[in-house]
Design a protein around this motif. Structure first.
Motif, PDB file in Angstrom:
ATOM      1  N   THR A  80       0.805  -1.084  -0.029  1.00  0.00           N
ATOM      2  CA  THR A  80      -0.172  -0.038   0.113  1.00  0.00           C
ATOM      3  C   THR A  80       0.681   1.409  -0.031  1.00  0.00           C
ATOM      4  O   THR A  80       0.783   2.133  -1.015  1.00  0.00           O
ATOM      5  CB  THR A  80      -0.893   0.032   1.127  1.00  0.00           C
ATOM      6  OG1 THR A  80      -1.867  -1.226   1.139  1.00  0.00           O
ATOM      7  CG2 THR A  80      -1.821   1.542   1.251  1.00  0.00           C
ATOM      8  N   CYS A  87      -0.928   6.423  -2.359  1.00  0.00           N
ATOM      9  CA  CYS A  87      -1.169   6.005  -1.118  1.00  0.00           C
ATOM     10  C   CYS A  87       0.300   6.348  -0.257  1.00  0.00           C
ATOM     11  O   CYS A  87       0.529   5.797   0.732  1.00  0.00           O
ATOM     12  CB  CYS A  87      -1.473   4.588  -0.847  1.00  0.00           C
ATOM     13  SG  CYS A  87      -3.122   4.161  -1.320  1.00  0.00           S
ATOM     14  N   LEU A 159      -4.483  10.564  -0.462  1.00  0.00           N
ATOM     15  CA  LEU A 159      -4.210   9.455   0.279  1.00  0.00           C
ATOM     16  C   LEU A 159      -5.647   8.816   0.847  1.00  0.00           C
ATOM     17  O   LEU A 159      -5.752   7.455   0.654  1.00  0.00           O
ATOM     18  CB  LEU A 159      -3.549   9.680   1.472  1.00  0.00           C
ATOM     19  CG  LEU A 159      -3.121   8.889   2.456  1.00  0.00           C
ATOM     20  CD1 LEU A 159      -2.536   7.417   1.847  1.00  0.00           C
ATOM     21  CD2 LEU A 159      -2.395   9.310   3.662  1.00  0.00           C
ATOM     22  N   LEU A 163      -6.606   4.802  -0.269  1.00  0.00           N
ATOM     23  CA  LEU A 163      -7.026   3.786   0.609  1.00  0.00           C
ATOM     24  C   LEU A 163      -8.434   3.221   0.422  1.00  0.00           C
ATOM     25  O   LEU A 163      -8.588   1.985   0.528  1.00  0.00           O
ATOM     26  CB  LEU A 163      -6.726   4.412   2.069  1.00  0.00           C
ATOM     27  CG  LEU A 163      -5.231   4.889   2.415  1.00  0.00           C
ATOM     28  CD1 LEU A 163      -5.295   5.435   3.686  1.00  0.00           C
ATOM     29  CD2 LEU A 163      -4.254   3.562   2.177  1.00  0.00           C
ATOM     30  N   SER A 168      -8.614  -0.242   2.008  1.00  0.00           N
ATOM     31  CA  SER A 168      -7.333  -0.975   2.869  1.00  0.00           C
ATOM     32  C   SER A 168      -7.839  -0.553   4.529  1.00  0.00           C
ATOM     33  O   SER A 168      -8.759   0.101   4.711  1.00  0.00           O
ATOM     34  CB  SER A 168      -6.374   0.484   2.792  1.00  0.00           C
ATOM     35  OG  SER A 168      -5.228   0.571   3.894  1.00  0.00           O
TER      36      SER A 168
END
Length: 239
Positions: A80, A87, A159, A163, A168
């Motif tokens: 990630t 990210c 970001l 995600l 995530s």
């Protein structure tokens, strides 16, 4: 590209809750290991005292950390944050990418720390790492960290979007951070749409301007501070 909105706006969150949230987020955005797992009970005590917008998402991630597969979480972390461009945990990367302009932006971060009496060890991490900025704000200078975060507010949204797209487990951590920051509007929304669509700019030149910039001297004595959560070992902690 310039981020202009909200730089002078004051935090709406209580200063103590703001510092505690930033400290916890800083730790949870670090690489997950056995040391972080051992800190879960301590982190839960802190998180339980936070307002719901911060407490609920942070509790969700602590549950994931405590009950999930650590090895799988470690592999996901690398995939990630170390591989996916949208990210990145380095705030200047979103606006400057791998360009010459990023070197100057990194110098500005280090100078901001220095003005607060904090020396930064660049051998550990770059000064624009989100965990570093949050640790600095929690333990050293909340006002300066607020300025750095709001100046790069659009990058934090990129970001979050990255995600969210990946589903995530770190999304709730960034959501908790976002709850302490101003909402986007106007020009920032347009900048966000461009960055999400195009990604950070690219120019493979390295970060030489940051390494040689003469403005990095002289060195004042660092300030004496006390951690909110006891001794911590965050990524690239300001020294």
């Amino acid at each position: 590209m310039r981020w202009r909105r909200h730089r002078d706006e004051e935090p709406a969150t209580d200063p103590q809750a703001l510092a505690a949230t930033w400290q916890v987020v800083s730790l949870l955005l670090d690489y997950p290991d056995d040391v972080l797992l051992e800190r879960v009970p301590m982190l839960r005590e802190v998180v339980d005292g936070l307002p719901d917008p911060q407490r609920l998402p942070l509790t969700e991630f602590l549950d994931t950390l405590e009950h999930g597969d650590l090895g799988a979480l470690q592999r996901d972390y690398v995939d990630t944050f170390d591989v996916t461009r949208k990210c990145s945990l380095h705030l200047t990367y979103f606006a400057q990418g791998d360009t010459r302009r990023r070197g100057v932006a990194l110098v500005e971060f280090k100078q901001a720390y220095r003005r607060a009496g904090v020396e930064f060890d660049t051998d550990v991490e770059l000064p624009d790492h989100l965990s570093v900025v949050l640790e600095f704000g929690a333990l050293h200078d909340q006002h300066t960290a607020w300025h750095l975060l709001t100046r790069h507010r659009v990058g934090i949204e990129v970001l979050r979007a990255g995600l969210a797209q990946r589903g995530s487990p770190w999304l709730p951590v960034v959501e908790a951070l976002r709850s302490t920051l101003p909402v986007l509007d106007g020009d920032d929304e347009e900048a966000l749409l461009r960055l999400v669509a195009e990604g950070p700019p690219q120019e493979e030149v390295g970060l030489e301007p940051y390494a040689v910039d003469p403005r990095l001297n002289p060195r004042p004595e660092p300030a004496d501070t006390t951690a909110l959560l006891g001794p911590t070992i965050p990524v690239g902690a300001p020294r």
